[in-house]
Design a protein around this motif. Sequence first.
Motif, PDB file in Angstrom:
ATOM      1  N   PRO A  42       0.819  -1.215   0.000  1.00  0.00           N
ATOM      2  CA  PRO A  42       0.000   0.000   0.000  1.00  0.00           C
ATOM      3  C   PRO A  42       0.850   1.261   0.000  1.00  0.00           C
ATOM      4  O   PRO A  42       2.026   1.243   0.363  1.00  0.00           O
ATOM      5  N   VAL A  73     -13.815   3.886  -1.363  1.00  0.00           N
ATOM      6  CA  VAL A  73     -13.522   3.054  -0.198  1.00  0.00           C
ATOM      7  C   VAL A  73     -14.135   1.669  -0.376  1.00  0.00           C
ATOM      8  O   VAL A  73     -15.273   1.528  -0.833  1.00  0.00           O
ATOM      9  N   THR A 113      -6.387   0.589   7.952  1.00  0.00           N
ATOM     10  CA  THR A 113      -6.714   1.175   6.657  1.00  0.00           C
ATOM     11  C   THR A 113      -5.487   1.155   5.766  1.00  0.00           C
ATOM     12  O   THR A 113      -4.415   1.633   6.160  1.00  0.00           O
ATOM     13  N   TYR A 147      -9.259   3.101  -0.968  1.00  0.00           N
ATOM     14  CA  TYR A 147      -8.880   2.753   0.391  1.00  0.00           C
ATOM     15  C   TYR A 147      -9.483   1.397   0.729  1.00  0.00           C
ATOM     16  O   TYR A 147     -10.633   1.112   0.378  1.00  0.00           O
ATOM     17  N   HIS A 166       0.116   3.729   1.945  1.00  0.00           N
ATOM     18  CA  HIS A 166       0.107   4.208   3.325  1.00  0.00           C
ATOM     19  C   HIS A 166      -0.764   3.271   4.152  1.00  0.00           C
ATOM     20  O   HIS A 166      -1.732   2.714   3.641  1.00  0.00           O
ATOM     21  N   LYS A 206     -11.866  11.605  -0.483  1.00  0.00           N
ATOM     22  CA  LYS A 206     -10.538  11.615  -1.086  1.00  0.00           C
ATOM     23  C   LYS A 206     -10.438  10.626  -2.251  1.00  0.00           C
ATOM     24  O   LYS A 206      -9.893  10.937  -3.301  1.00  0.00           O
ATOM     25  N   LYS A 207     -10.921   9.418  -2.036  1.00  0.00           N
ATOM     26  CA  LYS A 207     -10.961   8.392  -3.080  1.00  0.00           C
ATOM     27  C   LYS A 207     -11.932   7.306  -2.635  1.00  0.00           C
ATOM     28  O   LYS A 207     -12.279   7.233  -1.448  1.00  0.00           O
ATOM     29  N   LEU A 231     -12.881   9.577   4.288  1.00  0.00           N
ATOM     30  CA  LEU A 231     -12.031   8.884   3.324  1.00  0.00           C
ATOM     31  C   LEU A 231     -12.634   8.946   1.924  1.00  0.00           C
ATOM     32  O   LEU A 231     -11.922   9.172   0.932  1.00  0.00           O
ATOM     33  N   GLU A 236      -4.118   2.398   2.079  1.00  0.00           N
ATOM     34  CA  GLU A 236      -4.380   3.248   0.927  1.00  0.00           C
ATOM     35  C   GLU A 236      -3.663   2.684  -0.293  1.00  0.00           C
ATOM     36  O   GLU A 236      -2.443   2.487  -0.282  1.00  0.00           O
TER      37      GLU A 236
END
Length: 266
Positions: free
Chosen positions: A73, A139, A93, A100, A75, A136-137, A133, A95
Amino acid sequence: MKLISWNVNGLRAVLKKGFLATFTALDADIFCIQETKMHAGQAEVNTPGYHQYFNYAERKGYSGTAVFTKYEPLHVTYGIAPFFDDDEGRVITLEFPKFYLVNCYTPNSGGELKRLDFRGGWDEAFRAYLVALDKKKPVIFCGDLNVAHEEIDIKNPTSNHHSAGFTDQERADFTMLLNENFIDSFRHFHPTQVTYSWWSYRFAARSRNAGWRIDYFCFSKRLLPQLTDAQILTTILGSDHCPVELDTTNELAPDQDPVNKEESPA
C-alpha cells in the motif's frame, strides 16, 4: 482481484486448524482478518508473497485485526483517530492508488446490551471516518460489522429482535452508513439469497444453519463498475464465522507487481 475477509476468532487457534492451507487455497490478493486475539511475537504466520500488517489490542487475548496483501500500500493507518480513540485494535486502513481498503472489527454491544451506548458512539465515528475517506478516493470496507441488517440476514429475527447485533439502533446505524453512498456487496449481487456468515457454537447452530449474516464487504457506489461478485464461503471451517469474498476487475489492482514470494513478509 480477489479480496477475502474472515473473523478467525483467534489467530493462534485457527493456525492449528489448517488456516495456512485455507489461506493458500483461497489465493486472495488482499486477505483481512478480525479477532486475532494476539500480540506481536505470539505466533508466526508464514505467508510468502504477502505484506503483513497487524493492529493489536492493548488488552491481551482480545480483539485485533490484520491484513495480508500481495500489493504494497501507499500508506497504512491504524485506528480511526481523531474520530474515535480506539485501543482495541479494531481498524486497519490501507491506501492504494485507486481506493482505500478498511478492515474493521466492530464492537459487540454485549450481553444485556451493556455496551450499546459505546457501540452507538463507535458507529457514528466509523461512519464519519469512512465519509471523510470517501471524499478523497473510493472506499472498500470489510469485516465483522456485528450487525444483521435486515430480517433476511438472520435465522430468527423475532426472537432476536433485542439481541446485540439486531437491535433497532444498530440496524438503523448501518442503514445510515449505507445511505452515505455505500453498497452492501453481497446484498447487491444476491438480493434475495439467504446465507449466513456466523453461527453460535451452542445448540448445533451451524449444522442447523441457524445463523446471522454479520460479515461484510461494502464499497463506494462509484466503484460498482469495477466489482463483479460477492460470496459467503460457508463450507470453510475453523471459526464460528466463515470467510466472505469480494471480486473486482483488474482495473482496481495497483500498477505494480505483487511482492516476490521468495521475499520475507513485511
